[in-house]
Design an enzyme around this catalytic site. Structure first.
Site, PDB file in Angstrom:
ATOM      1  N   LYS A 213       0.713  -0.998  -0.090  1.00 58.11           N
ATOM      2  CA  LYS A 213      -0.470  -0.005   0.241  1.00 58.11           C
ATOM      3  C   LYS A 213       0.852   0.983   0.104  1.00 58.11           C
ATOM      4  O   LYS A 213       0.968   1.978  -0.859  1.00 58.11           O
ATOM      5  CB  LYS A 213      -1.053   0.346   1.691  1.00 58.11           C
ATOM      6  N   GLU A 219      10.191  -6.113   2.799  1.00 60.81           N
ATOM      7  CA  GLU A 219      10.359  -7.633   2.612  1.00 60.81           C
ATOM      8  C   GLU A 219      10.267  -6.889   0.971  1.00 60.81           C
ATOM      9  O   GLU A 219      10.364  -7.787   0.193  1.00 60.81           O
ATOM     10  CB  GLU A 219       8.864  -8.118   3.556  1.00 60.81           C
ATOM     11  N   GLY A 270      -4.474  -2.769   6.619  1.00 64.51           N
ATOM     12  CA  GLY A 270      -3.650  -4.463   5.506  1.00 64.51           C
ATOM     13  C   GLY A 270      -4.209  -5.347   5.942  1.00 64.51           C
ATOM     14  O   GLY A 270      -4.678  -5.938   4.965  1.00 64.51           O
ATOM     15  N   ARG A 271      -4.535  -5.790   6.852  1.00 68.89           N
ATOM     16  CA  ARG A 271      -5.121  -7.154   7.388  1.00 68.89           C
ATOM     17  C   ARG A 271      -6.586  -7.200   7.144  1.00 68.89           C
ATOM     18  O   ARG A 271      -6.870  -8.220   7.791  1.00 68.89           O
ATOM     19  CB  ARG A 271      -5.093  -7.292   9.174  1.00 68.89           C
ATOM     20  N   GLU A 357      -3.132  -7.899  15.746  1.00 65.24           N
ATOM     21  CA  GLU A 357      -2.971  -7.065  15.169  1.00 65.24           C
ATOM     22  C   GLU A 357      -3.548  -5.333  15.807  1.00 65.24           C
ATOM     23  O   GLU A 357      -3.833  -4.784  15.956  1.00 65.24           O
ATOM     24  CB  GLU A 357      -2.611  -6.673  14.144  1.00 65.24           C
ATOM     25  N   HIS A 388      -4.835 -34.825  17.077  1.00 62.40           N
ATOM     26  CA  HIS A 388      -3.504 -35.810  17.535  1.00 62.40           C
ATOM     27  C   HIS A 388      -2.480 -34.608  17.984  1.00 62.40           C
ATOM     28  O   HIS A 388      -1.568 -35.274  17.752  1.00 62.40           O
ATOM     29  CB  HIS A 388      -3.509 -36.552  15.709  1.00 62.40           C
ATOM     30  N   LYS A 503      11.846  -1.859  13.287  1.00 58.90           N
ATOM     31  CA  LYS A 503      11.348  -1.718  11.428  1.00 58.90           C
ATOM     32  C   LYS A 503      12.866  -0.325  12.469  1.00 58.90           C
ATOM     33  O   LYS A 503      13.813  -0.270  11.272  1.00 58.90           O
ATOM     34  CB  LYS A 503       9.988  -1.277  11.014  1.00 58.90           C
TER      35      LYS A 503
END
Lengths: 527, 527
Positions: A213, A219, A270-271, A357, A388, A503
């Protein structure tokens, strides 16, 4: 105007704290009354889904108080303000418009003369047109050959949601003839992540979607260059193999390095961006724009039920309220999300971001410390696999973890056999039914090692099948649940200042500016 | 003889509770003393790895008391009893011999005249011989063609561990020329799981490994038939496409339905079975028996360090003690495992089982209730991905989650570029260093929304590269950590009675014998 007050300033919360005689599940879930409770304690969701909360530690009295809490906290009014375009994200002074991407819930929202709904639809249409041309072979690689693989380059919200939905619908799409292109994802700055994906595809026929965005994510920009270098090594032109999803104001928007760009804006966190161009581009390319439109329709239908003031007709609000009851009255720190559907294997990882978040905050929306617990830790794996694995602790451990089950009557691939008298799908469903009752009711045993205390609360969302519409409705349910919980805790669910410090320090390390402990860790890691 | 006593019966535990002036990380991690602390608070692990605990809330006084606790709890002696073949799994009256699979730590262990170490080595040799013949084309399909894919059918310990290790080494193997066959996994009873795998492979050239110790696991037997039906539909003979991994006493051991069978026994718990035939068969087929032998060598080396009485030469014991300090003194309910390595993406899911199924107990090894918290909830995702997901809550939420980082100086695939002055691997490492310091030290800010409290404890395991040996050493480290914690909590870490009730109720549902709430849920799910 709504009043933004802390949870512990609300009378209904104190009433909730004052309630005595907590519900004992192994009493209320017993015998015929248990059967009636399961039939009664459920509310319809969008797209034919049902939210059943019979195995939650609530009764009519608790529910009535939760209903009071919803009213006193003005949840409906706050949602109205949100979808009508108020500045709900106060920290970043932004509107919160992810609902608008998938439908018009309220008034027109215009910003700087732009009708935002029209803007989002325009981007959807642009993506649909692009995807169709790629599928038809009208947009191709340099050699005029069709693209066969699409690779998303993005991290966090640009990765987890789109990836969870892609995995969730991949086999449905293959079964129903809607599968157009294989999708892959590069997210981590670990070079092994990009290397593995690049080694597994035919780069000459791959189309990359760069998603950021802001256009500044470390990254993603690193992986962009990493991928472009790999494309060049093949003697190809990166600009012919890449599209961008970004905001109109980002550096990427101006670049000539892409076939085209699709836009989102600062009002889509973003999320919460799966329903925007961030999910739209890759899902429309993988499954066709009609499938993505169905997914959005499912989300919109769930958003619509979230407008309801009556908590018994608003499953997201009810789910949110019960979650706050568990967090702040029953003092539970963790919630597990347990879909009995292998296709939903990465859905819990997406919810982990969406929830933790959004509501993992210690200050209210005015920047003042809150004196109660906010968002829980979220984790989960598909059933029956989890049975399990970690269910031992859930059944007999010293920590009570509320559980959110999801189950479907039918599978996706339509391939099943009767084995020992039942199909695999029946076995899967029998297991989730059994677990709910086992967690709630437990079992007495003289040998305390084989005793189950029960009293482990759970709910279940049930649907016919995992499809674009039901998956959309389930995702929007959780997005709206998280939103309502943020309102109740009075936090800003739409910023994430907690990611900034790391960051900054990482940049210092890379600039050679670290000292003290940071320098020592850098040395240890051989940076 | 050792004395099995509850944690709260130990003097050192009360001494730990009585310690005042908790360590303040943002004080001790500051400046030059912080640098010294990072250099000092680390212990060597096997295979050149290092366990660094500088960012844990401990000081020399806490560590001395933890050392006392280790001695008083007789951790070393209990481990000795375990590897010498005592009946440590009291509930099921079984020995616990997974260490013996990878090395001879103590005395010979003979059961019914069989030397168990010799038995395990015999199985390893049998698997190695089989794998070499498959790779050489001496064992083939009916048409005399080489098998190209190997598919594990198993759930829980027969799935999570082998899958995590396969994913962990796949790209290392490809880079180093050790990649022999692609591996796939079918685990869930959801028919979509098997359908997806079967649709993605060439069944005629696939070799299936059926893994069930007891030979009675519902999911695995169902998937066995499911797969056999699919093989038959191709006109092929299932008996020519399947091997079994099971115990010699299981129904599967006697079958003629398999090319051959490899054995394990009741002394290898499912969640500790990666080093047995359960992991051995698939990993030897995928990467060659030499790679699996290296993996075992790494585990054995870590086991060896776990014998040390000095906690500063025993990283697994130290890690266990600090974890108990965090759980029972600092009252933390959750631990996050955060490998900065995409190849370790499923390692946290395996640890989730290993830890939560082992120590998620409420009674001690004598079946008496304990009055303290036992095993924590475990979750995790690889970094840097997690940073863009749930780290917000970890930094600024109302729940403190201790963190276990893992990082490597080099990547696996050997493909990396310098972008904006640093490689991707350097960026990855700078991020993990930065996160440790950010979590520990926090940051002051006038705007409380941008303030970081710090005081979030973490440790890091650092190595040169993720290889068979280092991955083996890391896994054994955690297995041994869990074992020592089980000793401290005085629970039986090797049974899992908490999974039984759900199985029984699911069988009732499938037999049409459900009533009350269970019947109502069954109806809701359309069973």
């Amino acid at each position: 105007m709504v009043a933004w007050r802390n949870l512990d300033q609300l009378d209904a919360f104190h009433a909730l704290q004052a309630l005595e005689d907590q519900v004992v599940l192994k009493e209320v879930m017993l015998g015929d009354s248990g059967k009636e409770r399961v039939e009664k304690y459920q509310v319809p969701m969008a797209e034919g889904l049902v939210y059943n909360f019979a195995a939650k530690k609530v009764n009519d009295r608790v529910l009535a108080t939760l209903s009071d809490l919803a009213k006193e906290a003005q949840l409906t009014e706050k949602f109205q303000e949100l979808y009508n375009g108020e500045i709900i994200n106060t920290g970043e002074h932004r509107r919160v418009l992810h609902h608008l991407v998938r439908g018009q819930l309220g008034e027109d929202v215009c910003v700087d003369g732009v009708n935002k709904r029209a803007f989002y639809v325009e981007q959807q249409n642009k993506i649909a047109d692009f995807a169709k041309k790629v599928h038809a072979g009208e947009i191709t690689n340099e050699a005029g050959e069709k693209f066969t693989t699409v690779v998303q380059i993005g991290i966090g919200g640009s990765d987890l949601g789109p990836r969870a939905i892609y995995i969730g619908l991949e086999n449905w799409a293959k079964k129903t003839g809607n599968f157009k292109m294989e999708a892959k994802f590069i997210s981590n700055v670990d070079p092994d992540d990009a290397a593995v994906v690049l080694n597994s595809i035919d780069i000459a026929h791959a189309l990359f979607i760069l998603v950021s965005k802001s256009g500044t994510t470390l990254e993603t920009l690193t992986n962009e260059t990493f991928v472009k270098n790999a494309i060049k090594k093949e003697g190809l032109d990166p600009a012919r193999h890449m599209v961008a999803v970004t905001s109109e104001t980002s550096p990427l928007a101006k670049g000539t390095d892409y076939i085209t760009a699709f836009f989102m804006d600062d009002y889509i966190g973003g999320r919460y961006s799966v329903s925007s161009s961030v999910g739209g581009a890759i899902l429309s390319l993988a499954f066709g724009p009609e499938v993505f439109a169905d997914f959005l329709a499912g989300m919109a239908a769930a958003d619509d039920t979230a407008k309801n003031e009556d908590i018994f007709q608003n499953p997201a609000m009810l789910d949110a309220l019960i979650g706050v009851y568990e967090r702040n009255i029953l003092d539970c720190e963790v919630t597990a999300v347990l879909p009995y559907s292998q296709a939903m294997s990465r859905f819990p990882a997406h919810l982990q971001q969406a929830d933790m978040e959004s509501n993992g905050k210690s200050v209210n929306r005015f920047g003042e410390p809150v004196h109660y617990k906010t968002g829980p830790v979220i984790f989960g794996e598909p059933g029956t696999n989890g049975q399990h694995s970690f269910y031992q602790l859930l059944h007999q451990g010293t920590t009570i973890v509320p559980l959110q089950f999801i189950g479907f009557r039918e599978n996706q691939a339509g391939m099943d056999d009767v084995i020992e008298g039942s199909t695999s799908q029946q076995k899967l469903k029998a297991n989730v039914a059994a677990q709910i009752v086992a967690f709630a009711c437990g079992k007495e045993d003289q040998d305390l090692n084989k005793k189950f205390e029960g009293e482990r609360p759970s709910s279940i969302i049930v649907g016919d099948q995992l499809t674009p519409k039901t998956l959309g409705a389930i995702l929007a349910h959780f997005e709206n649940k998280i939103m309502f919980q943020g309102f109740l805790w009075n936090v800003n669910s739409f910023d994430q200042e907690g990611v900034q410090l790391g960051k900054v320090l990482a940049k210092n390390v890379l600039a050679g500016k670290s000292e003290g402990a940071l320098a020592a860790y850098s040395k240890l890691l051989g940076i």
